[in-house]
Design a protein around this motif. Structure first.
Motif, PDB file in Angstrom:
ATOM      1  N   ALA A   2      14.014 -54.696 -95.569  1.00 48.86           N
ATOM      2  CA  ALA A   2      12.596 -54.441 -95.818  1.00 48.86           C
ATOM      3  C   ALA A   2      11.815 -54.373 -94.512  1.00 48.86           C
ATOM      4  O   ALA A   2      12.136 -55.069 -93.545  1.00 48.86           O
ATOM      5  N   LYS A   3      10.793 -53.505 -94.507  1.00 43.07           N
ATOM      6  CA  LYS A   3       9.923 -53.415 -93.338  1.00 43.07           C
ATOM      7  C   LYS A   3       8.956 -54.589 -93.342  1.00 43.07           C
ATOM      8  O   LYS A   3       8.680 -55.166 -94.386  1.00 43.07           O
ATOM      9  N   PRO A   4       8.395 -54.953 -92.176  1.00 39.24           N
ATOM     10  CA  PRO A   4       7.419 -56.046 -92.144  1.00 39.24           C
ATOM     11  C   PRO A   4       6.146 -55.636 -92.877  1.00 39.24           C
ATOM     12  O   PRO A   4       5.812 -54.451 -92.933  1.00 39.24           O
ATOM     13  N   ASN A   5       5.448 -56.601 -93.418  1.00 41.82           N
ATOM     14  CA  ASN A   5       4.221 -56.367 -94.155  1.00 41.82           C
ATOM     15  C   ASN A   5       3.169 -55.735 -93.248  1.00 41.82           C
ATOM     16  O   ASN A   5       2.840 -56.281 -92.203  1.00 41.82           O
ATOM     17  N   LYS A   6       2.638 -54.562 -93.634  1.00 43.47           N
ATOM     18  CA  LYS A   6       1.674 -53.841 -92.791  1.00 43.47           C
ATOM     19  C   LYS A   6       0.397 -54.635 -92.586  1.00 43.47           C
ATOM     20  O   LYS A   6      -0.138 -54.692 -91.490  1.00 43.47           O
ATOM     21  N   LYS A   7      -0.120 -55.234 -93.647  1.00 44.42           N
ATOM     22  CA  LYS A   7      -1.350 -56.014 -93.521  1.00 44.42           C
ATOM     23  C   LYS A   7      -1.122 -57.223 -92.629  1.00 44.42           C
ATOM     24  O   LYS A   7      -1.971 -57.570 -91.819  1.00 44.42           O
ATOM     25  N   GLY A   8      -0.004 -57.836 -92.774  1.00 44.23           N
ATOM     26  CA  GLY A   8       0.389 -58.922 -91.894  1.00 44.23           C
ATOM     27  C   GLY A   8      -0.321 -60.228 -92.175  1.00 44.23           C
ATOM     28  O   GLY A   8      -1.194 -60.312 -93.027  1.00 44.23           O
ATOM     29  N   PRO A   9       0.040 -61.248 -91.407  1.00 41.35           N
ATOM     30  CA  PRO A   9      -0.538 -62.577 -91.584  1.00 41.35           C
ATOM     31  C   PRO A   9      -1.973 -62.650 -91.053  1.00 41.35           C
ATOM     32  O   PRO A   9      -2.413 -61.805 -90.286  1.00 41.35           O
ATOM     33  N   LYS A  10      -2.675 -63.688 -91.459  1.00 43.00           N
ATOM     34  CA  LYS A  10      -4.066 -63.895 -91.042  1.00 43.00           C
ATOM     35  C   LYS A  10      -4.160 -64.590 -89.678  1.00 43.00           C
ATOM     36  O   LYS A  10      -5.115 -64.392 -88.953  1.00 43.00           O
TER      37      LYS A  10
END
Length: 83
Positions: A2-10
């Motif tokens: 899986a690709k990393p989450n585009k929105k990402g962490p805060k």
């Protein structure tokens, strides 16, 4: 994989050179472990002039690579400091 989450962490962290303390990046980091890699899409502010080289002392702090099909910087151990 899986690709990393585009929105990402805060959570954002400041990444600076361990040798001369020059600020390199402002980065959205996930997890609580050590900084091993930086996904380029998660970098908020980039203070470097030449990719993977410190603008203050011109030391190479990372290598460009592909991780899970996404461009990233693989950090060299002991070259950067995160806070």
């Amino acid at each position: 994989m899986a690709k990393p989450n585009k929105k990402g962490p805060k959570r954002t962290v400041q990444i600076s050179c361990a040798k001369c303390k020059t600020q390199l990046f402002k980065y959205r980091k996930g997890g609580k472990g050590a900084l091993v890699k930086c996904f380029i899409e998660r970098i908020l502010e980039d203070h470097t002039i030449k990719a993977c080289h410190c603008p203050g002392c011109d030391q190479e702090f990372a290598r460009e690579t592909m991780i899970r099909g996404t461009p990233a910087y693989k950090m060299i151990g002991g070259k950067v400091h995160m806070k």
